[in-house]
Design a protein around this motif. Structure first.
Motif, PDB file in Angstrom:
ATOM      1  N   UNK A 374       0.818  -1.166  -0.106  1.00  0.00           N
ATOM      2  CA  UNK A 374       0.011  -0.116   0.045  1.00  0.00           C
ATOM      3  C   UNK A 374       0.988   1.052   0.136  1.00  0.00           C
ATOM      4  N   UNK A 375       1.970   1.217   0.899  1.00  0.00           N
ATOM      5  CA  UNK A 375       2.752   2.115   0.836  1.00  0.00           C
ATOM      6  C   UNK A 375       3.532   2.856  -0.558  1.00  0.00           C
ATOM      7  N   UNK A 376       3.810   1.463  -1.191  1.00  0.00           N
ATOM      8  CA  UNK A 376       4.467   1.454  -2.467  1.00  0.00           C
ATOM      9  C   UNK A 376       3.265   2.172  -3.799  1.00  0.00           C
ATOM     10  N   UNK A 377       2.076   1.824  -3.562  1.00  0.00           N
ATOM     11  CA  UNK A 377       1.109   2.446  -4.078  1.00  0.00           C
ATOM     12  C   UNK A 377       0.954   3.838  -4.116  1.00  0.00           C
ATOM     13  N   UNK A 378       0.903   4.379  -2.896  1.00  0.00           N
ATOM     14  CA  UNK A 378       0.886   5.695  -2.452  1.00  0.00           C
ATOM     15  C   UNK A 378       1.970   6.278  -3.076  1.00  0.00           C
ATOM     16  N   UNK A 379       3.161   5.776  -2.870  1.00  0.00           N
ATOM     17  CA  UNK A 379       4.296   6.418  -3.581  1.00  0.00           C
ATOM     18  C   UNK A 379       4.444   6.697  -4.728  1.00  0.00           C
ATOM     19  N   UNK A 380       3.806   5.911  -5.595  1.00  0.00           N
ATOM     20  CA  UNK A 380       3.799   5.932  -6.916  1.00  0.00           C
ATOM     21  C   UNK A 380       2.570   6.822  -7.324  1.00  0.00           C
ATOM     22  N   UNK A 381       1.522   6.569  -6.743  1.00  0.00           N
ATOM     23  CA  UNK A 381       0.226   7.733  -7.058  1.00  0.00           C
ATOM     24  C   UNK A 381       0.748   9.145  -6.785  1.00  0.00           C
ATOM     25  N   UNK A 382       1.338   9.393  -5.776  1.00  0.00           N
ATOM     26  CA  UNK A 382       1.705  10.845  -5.609  1.00  0.00           C
ATOM     27  C   UNK A 382       2.942  11.340  -6.362  1.00  0.00           C
ATOM     28  N   UNK A 383       3.730  10.295  -6.794  1.00  0.00           N
ATOM     29  CA  UNK A 383       4.772  10.756  -7.786  1.00  0.00           C
ATOM     30  C   UNK A 383       3.988  11.256  -9.207  1.00  0.00           C
ATOM     31  N   UNK A 384       3.141  10.471  -9.634  1.00  0.00           N
ATOM     32  CA  UNK A 384       2.341  10.778 -10.613  1.00  0.00           C
ATOM     33  C   UNK A 384       1.650  12.082 -10.479  1.00  0.00           C
ATOM     34  N   UNK A 385       0.963  12.466  -9.191  1.00  0.00           N
ATOM     35  CA  UNK A 385       0.264  13.704  -8.947  1.00  0.00           C
ATOM     36  C   UNK A 385       1.312  14.743  -8.812  1.00  0.00           C
ATOM     37  N   UNK A 386       2.637  14.732  -8.806  1.00  0.00           N
ATOM     38  CA  UNK A 386       3.719  15.527  -8.781  1.00  0.00           C
ATOM     39  C   UNK A 386       4.084  16.037  -9.975  1.00  0.00           C
TER      40      UNK A 386
END
Length: 563
Positions: A374-386
């Motif tokens: 889940x933390x990996x998913x959040x990191x990837x999602x926020x990377x895209x949002x940035x």
């Protein structure tokens, strides 16, 4: 009924495990696969109308896709038995688990230690959250539908029972209460909206879970009386005594969580089961030898060069990759802290914080544990949002491989990552690949959520857009002509998604060499935008500009206006 009864030509009933108001639970053997299972028989006539039976079948099919989640009892099969002994019986075939219901556990204990109560409810919230993400609401959350397995090994694992079957129970309860005033089953855990005979949504499950948490912490339900109807009235109008007031050692934040879960209005309760788990994390037991429960939450992508980064900590220093296990509750609290910058739009900072915690999560929970994934998913999602879409693609592609191996293609986490991958691939400029990922995703979303769900319709909209941007405007037009009527039926003709689909449809008509038709479509769309947004709004002005461009193009062959 005898032990020789065979259901569906394969499930031989062996011994009665229990009997309740809705039916019976039997130990059985699946003679086709040679395995022992549990079979729940719903008594003839208790399944109610064909509408209720259909809802059971739909939810049972979806629940079966949660197989592998550690906090959900796996549903193997379901059917209807019309044998002479008891024609019209609906049955469900589930994994056979060895444990005790939470009802039995409660009978032997008073108020539980805070960490144990938090752990049991956190696990139940994990199972409910996975179901909610798949579009299933339980509607009958109570201690009797929570099984505690393996209590001797650090507290036990909670498994949620009776998805699908619970739909029958809840519908029968609501109908009988509203029509006759008769109470079926216990009203101790019933949300106010169910007492009123209204539709029970996800927040209703969280209310019922809140009543259980209250009972675990205080030793008694929030409302109790010898008169069941009096309890129902209390759910509607009374405010329970705060858990911390009845038991001072209950931490104030935990007591506040219970109170919010027991809010009378659904919109005042926690936003999701995952939110409940997040707020329970600080109170979980410290067991470095046993990871905390998983959380609930869309051709391989070619290599994309990504600059390397070193692990980042809140103090701005680097940490070695080789780290040892840590106290789980503290580590999860750090994960929540790391996410905080995203709330103020600092997506890149939040992604860096999470990236720095990943080695520690792997060391403590393991690489395939749900909190790590889940933390990996959040990191990837926020990377895209940035805005770092190419980096996000690499992260999501690697994560997707692991999720497919751990959960399969239709698990809620896998579906979410597949969706994020398609979105970021498109934003990184590879529209053809984005279209392919969306196209492969749609059938699995339909299987889980149904063809008319908003999630499916939104994905179809993005599929049409990516197809058009990949240079296939004719195909985009075909997809949108199929989609617009579905969007209109589901969301309404003035919904933002419907209007966006009409905009894409008009534009791709023009890009397909039909500028006059595009202009006509934009002319009709302009009237709708004017009605919805006003004549002077920026959105209406953009549609007006597109109209002029395609009108000019239809009169003078030349350049093609942009989408």
């Amino acid at each position: 009924m005898t032990g020789e009864r065979v259901l569906g030509g394969r499930y031989r009933l062996l011994s009665l495990l229990g009997r309740g108001g809705m039916g019976e639970v039997w130990r059985a053997v699946d003679e086709l696969l040679d395995r022992h299972v549990a079979v729940k028989l719903i008594r003839p006539g208790r399944a109610g109308s064909e509408e209720v039976s259909a809802r059971f079948r739909r939810e049972a099919r979806i629940t079966a896709r949660l197989a592998g989640h550690p906090n959900v009892v796996i549903l193997h099969d379901f059917g209807r038995d019309d044998s002479p002994g008891a024609p019209g019986s609906v049955y469900a075939v589930m994994e056979l688990v060895s444990g005790r219901s939470l009802t039995a556990v409660l009978r032997e204990s008073g108020p539980m230690p805070v960490p144990r109560a938090a752990d049991l409810v956190s696990q139940a919230a994990s199972g409910l959250g996975a179901a909610h993400a798949a579009g299933v609401v339980h509607r009958d959350v109570k201690p009797g539908n929570l099984m505690v397995v393996g209590e001797g090994s650090g507290g036990g694992t909670v498994k949620v029972l009776d998805f699908g079957i619970a739909a029958i129970t809840a519908a029968t309860q609501s109908r009988r209460i509203t029509q006759t005033g008769q109470v079926i089953g216990t009203p101790l855990y019933m949300p106010p909206e169910q007492v009123r005979g209204e539709q029970v949504e996800r927040s209703g499950d969280l209310y019922a879970l809140g009543t259980i948490l209250y009972q675990l912490l205080t030793g008694r339900p929030p409302f109790h009386s010898d008169n069941p109807l009096a309890v129902l009235r209390m759910h509607l109008v009374d405010t329970p005594v705060a858990a911390a007031e009845l038991r001072p050692e209950v931490p104030a934040p935990l007591s506040e969580l219970v109170a919010s879960m027991l809010a009378k209005r659904p919109e005042d309760r926690p936003a999701s089961a995952e939110d409940v788990r997040d707020r329970l994390a600080p109170f979980l037991p410290s067991r470095t030898g046993r990871p905390s429960r998983p959380r609930s939450l869309p051709g391989p992508v070619g290599p994309v060069p990504v600059p390397g980064t070193r692990p980042y900590t809140r103090a701005g220093t680097t940490r070695p990759e080789t780290v040892g296990p840590e106290e789980p509750a503290r580590l999860l609290a750090l994960v929540e802290e790391a996410r905080a910058p995203a709330d103020t739009g600092q997506f890149a900072a939040a992604a860096r914080e999470l990236r720095g915690l990943l080695p520690r999560l792997r060391a403590t929970f393991g690489p395939d544990h749900q909190d790590t994934l889940r933390a990996r998913r959040q990191e990837a999602y926020l990377t895209g949002k940035s805005g770092e879409h190419r980096r996000a693609v690499v992260l999501l592609d690697a994560l997707l491989s692991d999720l497919l191996r751990v959960h399969g293609a239709r698990h809620p986490e896998t579906l979410a990552v597949r969706y994020y991958l398609a979105t970021n691939v498109g934003r990184a400029g590879d529209h053809a690949l984005a279209a392919r990922v969306h196209e492969e995703l749609v059938p699995d979303l339909v299987a889980v959520h149904g063809p008319g769900s908003e999630r499916v319709l939104t994905t179809r909209l993005y599929l049409a857009f990516e197809v058009g941007e990949a240079g296939r405007p004719e195909r985009a037009v075909e997809l949108l002509e199929e989609l617009v009527p579905d969007l209109t039926r589901r969301l309404g003709e003035d919904d933002a998604a419907t209007l966006r689909a009409l905009h894409y449809h008009a534009a791709y008509l023009g890009h397909a060499g039909r500028p006059a038709e595009a202009a006509r479509r934009y002319h009709a769309l302009l009237a709708r935008y004017t009605r919805v947004h006003g004549a002077q709004s920026e959105a209406t002005a953009r549609i007006r500009a597109h109209l002029r461009q395609w009108q000019d193009r239809s009169r003078r062959p030349g350049g093609t206006p942009p989408l």
